[in-house]
Design a protein around this motif. Sequence first.
Motif, PDB file in Angstrom:
ATOM      1  N   VAL A   5       7.204 -17.124  12.106  1.00 61.36           N
ATOM      2  CA  VAL A   5       6.237 -16.747  12.180  1.00 61.36           C
ATOM      3  C   VAL A   5       6.944 -15.259  11.148  1.00 61.36           C
ATOM      4  CG1 VAL A   5       5.301 -14.474  12.255  1.00 61.36           C
ATOM      5  CG2 VAL A   5       4.608 -16.674  12.990  1.00 61.36           C
ATOM      6  N   GLY A   6       6.812 -14.712  10.242  1.00 57.41           N
ATOM      7  CA  GLY A   6       7.962 -13.924   9.385  1.00 57.41           C
ATOM      8  C   GLY A   6       7.196 -12.419   8.920  1.00 57.41           C
ATOM      9  N   ALA A   7       7.685 -11.107   9.791  1.00 51.21           N
ATOM     10  CA  ALA A   7       7.097  -9.911   9.775  1.00 51.21           C
ATOM     11  C   ALA A   7       7.334  -9.236   8.474  1.00 51.21           C
ATOM     12  CB  ALA A   7       7.503  -9.610  11.221  1.00 51.21           C
ATOM     13  N   LEU A   8       6.355  -9.049   7.804  1.00 52.68           N
ATOM     14  CA  LEU A   8       7.256  -8.686   6.146  1.00 52.68           C
ATOM     15  C   LEU A   8       7.317  -7.743   7.208  1.00 52.68           C
ATOM     16  CD1 LEU A   8       4.273  -9.881   4.353  1.00 52.68           C
ATOM     17  CD2 LEU A   8       5.842 -10.996   4.588  1.00 52.68           C
ATOM     18  N   GLY A   9       8.419  -6.200   6.123  1.00 50.65           N
ATOM     19  CA  GLY A   9       8.651  -5.075   6.204  1.00 50.65           C
ATOM     20  C   GLY A   9       7.491  -4.148   5.383  1.00 50.65           C
ATOM     21  N   TRP A  10       7.350  -3.519   6.242  1.00 49.80           N
ATOM     22  CA  TRP A  10       6.488  -2.164   5.805  1.00 49.80           C
ATOM     23  C   TRP A  10       7.260  -1.190   5.419  1.00 49.80           C
ATOM     24  CZ3 TRP A  10       1.469  -1.470   4.942  1.00 49.80           C
ATOM     25  CH2 TRP A  10       1.194  -0.027   5.023  1.00 49.80           C
ATOM     26  N   ASP A  11       7.373  -0.736   3.917  1.00 48.73           N
ATOM     27  CA  ASP A  11       7.789   0.274   2.900  1.00 48.73           C
ATOM     28  C   ASP A  11       6.773   1.427   3.651  1.00 48.73           C
ATOM     29  OD1 ASP A  11       8.709   2.322   1.493  1.00 48.73           O
ATOM     30  OD2 ASP A  11       9.008   0.163  -0.179  1.00 48.73           O
ATOM     31  N   ASP A  12       7.145   2.190   4.866  1.00 48.24           N
ATOM     32  CA  ASP A  12       6.767   3.463   4.510  1.00 48.24           C
ATOM     33  C   ASP A  12       5.795   4.519   3.697  1.00 48.24           C
ATOM     34  OD1 ASP A  12       4.633   4.513   6.620  1.00 48.24           O
ATOM     35  OD2 ASP A  12       5.898   6.238   6.372  1.00 48.24           O
ATOM     36  N   ALA A  13       6.905   4.485   2.126  1.00 44.38           N
ATOM     37  CA  ALA A  13       6.968   5.932   1.103  1.00 44.38           C
ATOM     38  C   ALA A  13       5.778   4.766   0.527  1.00 44.38           C
ATOM     39  CB  ALA A  13       8.625   5.718   0.234  1.00 44.38           C
ATOM     40  N   ARG A  14       5.510   3.509   0.783  1.00 47.82           N
ATOM     41  CA  ARG A  14       4.244   3.469  -0.623  1.00 47.82           C
ATOM     42  C   ARG A  14       2.872   3.053   0.080  1.00 47.82           C
ATOM     43  NH1 ARG A  14       5.541  -2.213  -2.760  1.00 47.82           N
ATOM     44  NH2 ARG A  14       4.369  -2.387  -3.577  1.00 47.82           N
ATOM     45  N   GLY A  15       3.635   3.521   1.299  1.00 44.63           N
ATOM     46  CA  GLY A  15       1.978   3.514   2.517  1.00 44.63           C
ATOM     47  C   GLY A  15       1.094   2.450   1.595  1.00 44.63           C
ATOM     48  N   GLY A  16      -0.160   2.187   1.570  1.00 45.64           N
ATOM     49  CA  GLY A  16      -1.468   2.010   1.066  1.00 45.64           C
ATOM     50  C   GLY A  16      -1.954   0.990   0.524  1.00 45.64           C
ATOM     51  N   GLU A  17      -0.735   1.721  -0.897  1.00 51.34           N
ATOM     52  CA  GLU A  17      -0.937   0.799  -1.773  1.00 51.34           C
ATOM     53  C   GLU A  17      -0.020  -0.422  -1.865  1.00 51.34           C
ATOM     54  OE1 GLU A  17       2.185   3.291  -4.191  1.00 51.34           O
ATOM     55  OE2 GLU A  17       3.030   1.807  -4.519  1.00 51.34           O
ATOM     56  N   GLN A  18       0.984  -0.783  -0.477  1.00 42.21           N
ATOM     57  CA  GLN A  18       1.189  -2.037  -0.732  1.00 42.21           C
ATOM     58  C   GLN A  18       0.559  -3.203   0.089  1.00 42.21           C
ATOM     59  OE1 GLN A  18       4.750  -1.693   2.396  1.00 42.21           O
ATOM     60  NE2 GLN A  18       3.271  -0.200   2.818  1.00 42.21           N
ATOM     61  N   LEU A  19      -0.796  -2.493   1.012  1.00 44.53           N
ATOM     62  CA  LEU A  19      -1.310  -3.936   1.158  1.00 44.53           C
ATOM     63  C   LEU A  19      -1.980  -4.893  -0.007  1.00 44.53           C
ATOM     64  CD1 LEU A  19      -3.861  -1.108   3.294  1.00 44.53           C
ATOM     65  CD2 LEU A  19      -2.025  -3.065   3.735  1.00 44.53           C
ATOM     66  N   GLU A  20      -2.564  -4.628  -1.138  1.00 43.39           N
ATOM     67  CA  GLU A  20      -2.526  -6.295  -1.671  1.00 43.39           C
ATOM     68  C   GLU A  20      -1.125  -7.012  -2.364  1.00 43.39           C
ATOM     69  OE1 GLU A  20      -4.828  -5.677  -6.244  1.00 43.39           O
ATOM     70  OE2 GLU A  20      -4.328  -3.609  -4.666  1.00 43.39           O
ATOM     71  N   GLU A  21      -0.477  -6.169  -1.832  1.00 43.46           N
ATOM     72  CA  GLU A  21       0.926  -6.829  -1.908  1.00 43.46           C
ATOM     73  C   GLU A  21       1.281  -7.380  -1.349  1.00 43.46           C
ATOM     74  OE1 GLU A  21       4.104  -4.486  -4.111  1.00 43.46           O
ATOM     75  OE2 GLU A  21       5.384  -6.096  -2.785  1.00 43.46           O
ATOM     76  N   LEU A  22       1.031  -7.160   0.033  1.00 44.66           N
ATOM     77  CA  LEU A  22       1.114  -7.802   1.434  1.00 44.66           C
ATOM     78  C   LEU A  22       0.432  -9.259   1.447  1.00 44.66           C
ATOM     79  CD1 LEU A  22       1.898  -5.037   3.861  1.00 44.66           C
ATOM     80  CD2 LEU A  22       3.352  -6.036   2.989  1.00 44.66           C
TER      81      LEU A  22
END
Length: 533
Positions: free
Chosen positions: A236-253
């Motif tokens: 299982v891979g834990a994708l790194g959360w980039d806090d500077a980008r916040g909620g905008e990265q959800l779609e990409e995840l």
Amino acid sequence: MDAARTFADAVAVRDGRIVAVGADDAVRRRIGTSTRVVDLRGRTVAPGFGDAHIHAVASGLDRLRCDLSVARGLERYLAIIASYAAAQPEEPWIRGSGWSMADFPGGMPDREDMDRVLPDRPAYLESRDGHTAWVNTKALDLAGVTATTPDPTDGRIERDAEGRATGTLQEAARGLVSRLFPPESPDSLVAALRLAQAELHALGITNWQDAHVRADEEEVAYTALVGRGELSARVVGALGWDDARGGEQLEELVERRARTTLSRYAATSVKFFLDGVLENFTGALLEPYLDAAGRPTTERGRSLVDPEALKEHIARLDALGFQAHIHAIGDRAVREALDAVEAARRVNGPSDTRSHIAHVQLVHPDDLGRFRALSVVANVQAEWAALEDQLEHLTIPFLGSERAARIYPFRSLRRAGARLAMGSDWSVSTPDPFIQMEVAVNRVSAEHRGEKPVFLPDERLDLIDALEAFTVGSAWVNHLETEVGSIEVGKAADLVALDRDLFDRGAGEIGETRVVATFIDGAAVHERPELDG
Ligand SMILES: [Zn+2]
């Protein structure tokens, strides 16, 4: 490791699955004309181990690069660097890791020493703990580091009396040089993962959670290895959360999960860093750190993710079916993690995403019971729960006796009903699960057997509980518990054969245990001649 913790004499496997478990006679009836029969003569077979927090690709890269961890002392280091550089004439950068601070005055190596063996190619070598880099003059020149370069935030350039960089870069100052590295080639990422996988299989590890998957490194390695049909582990891979980008990265995840979740690899977890470490006062505490004289300071460590924003992020991820894999060291970070999961439960109702908190070095007593109440797994790195220099000199004095008495509260967590999973954090620590289980059981490091006192004896785990954390516990975190984690009829035959009866204390130290064979889906992925001997 079934629910009743049954010990059985024999197991039968067919087409990669376990078809019988029980007494010798009952299992013997399954032997056909083409069955391979292995008589282990009382040695233990365990379910394949799961490492719940590991950096497999990064550790494989460490192994492929200039590896100083195999030696000690400046002259040995220079000899290794010189021979590595000679063997890699095309490499634009000499990169590596593994030197020990104890081998240099004040823990600080010098660029001029490295210039002796590498005058014209840039070099960058990280310390064993990964917080400091040793670079040569060529690397500093390419990075444009001069006597007038200011220290970056959260970092320090070590300097001589004239202000010139000496070749030691602390923490964020490493980035002045490391930002120049060319991107890792897909070939070397694949080679790194292949190497790591073989090493982990040899230690009995058959599944893991990669604790920080970056799109340009780990993700490339896992998808490529699956594509070649070479990923034998379940990951299982834990994708790194980039806090500077916040909620905008959800779609990409969501997009990355859909695109990269393949047979044996699932990108279904997201990794958060809530704080740093206690040794440099970046771990987030409820009450302030003490100073060297034992008086309270005003420093409580910074929350790397705003606690209110964290609640929102985790609730949204949970609603999207993502698990949260949360790095939390200090008791405030642990509480903020639990608060965020609680908020997600309030918004979303029950879910099966199985959040887990890695490291849990300090847990406030009021929070112990919340792990069970919120179904949060305590993901522990057992090897750290022993007295060694860092803990004795850099941590305990700055916490005071009350807090120091609840460091790595594994048994307290278990007693409070928390589900435990174990992971190594390789390459920070050894990936060897037996060394880790030994420390979980003894609270003395394998290195200091019989020398150091037991660290918080009440927090020692029973071996069976440590084994459970490394098998069923990790399988649970990885949503693999119906498939692996115990030796039960119907499950995949992911099995490890050991060189002894693990529960016979007369057989030696737990950490001395060796794996003689590792099977995944009934096929050997590691096997030594002793299996049949
Ligand atoms: Zn880690």
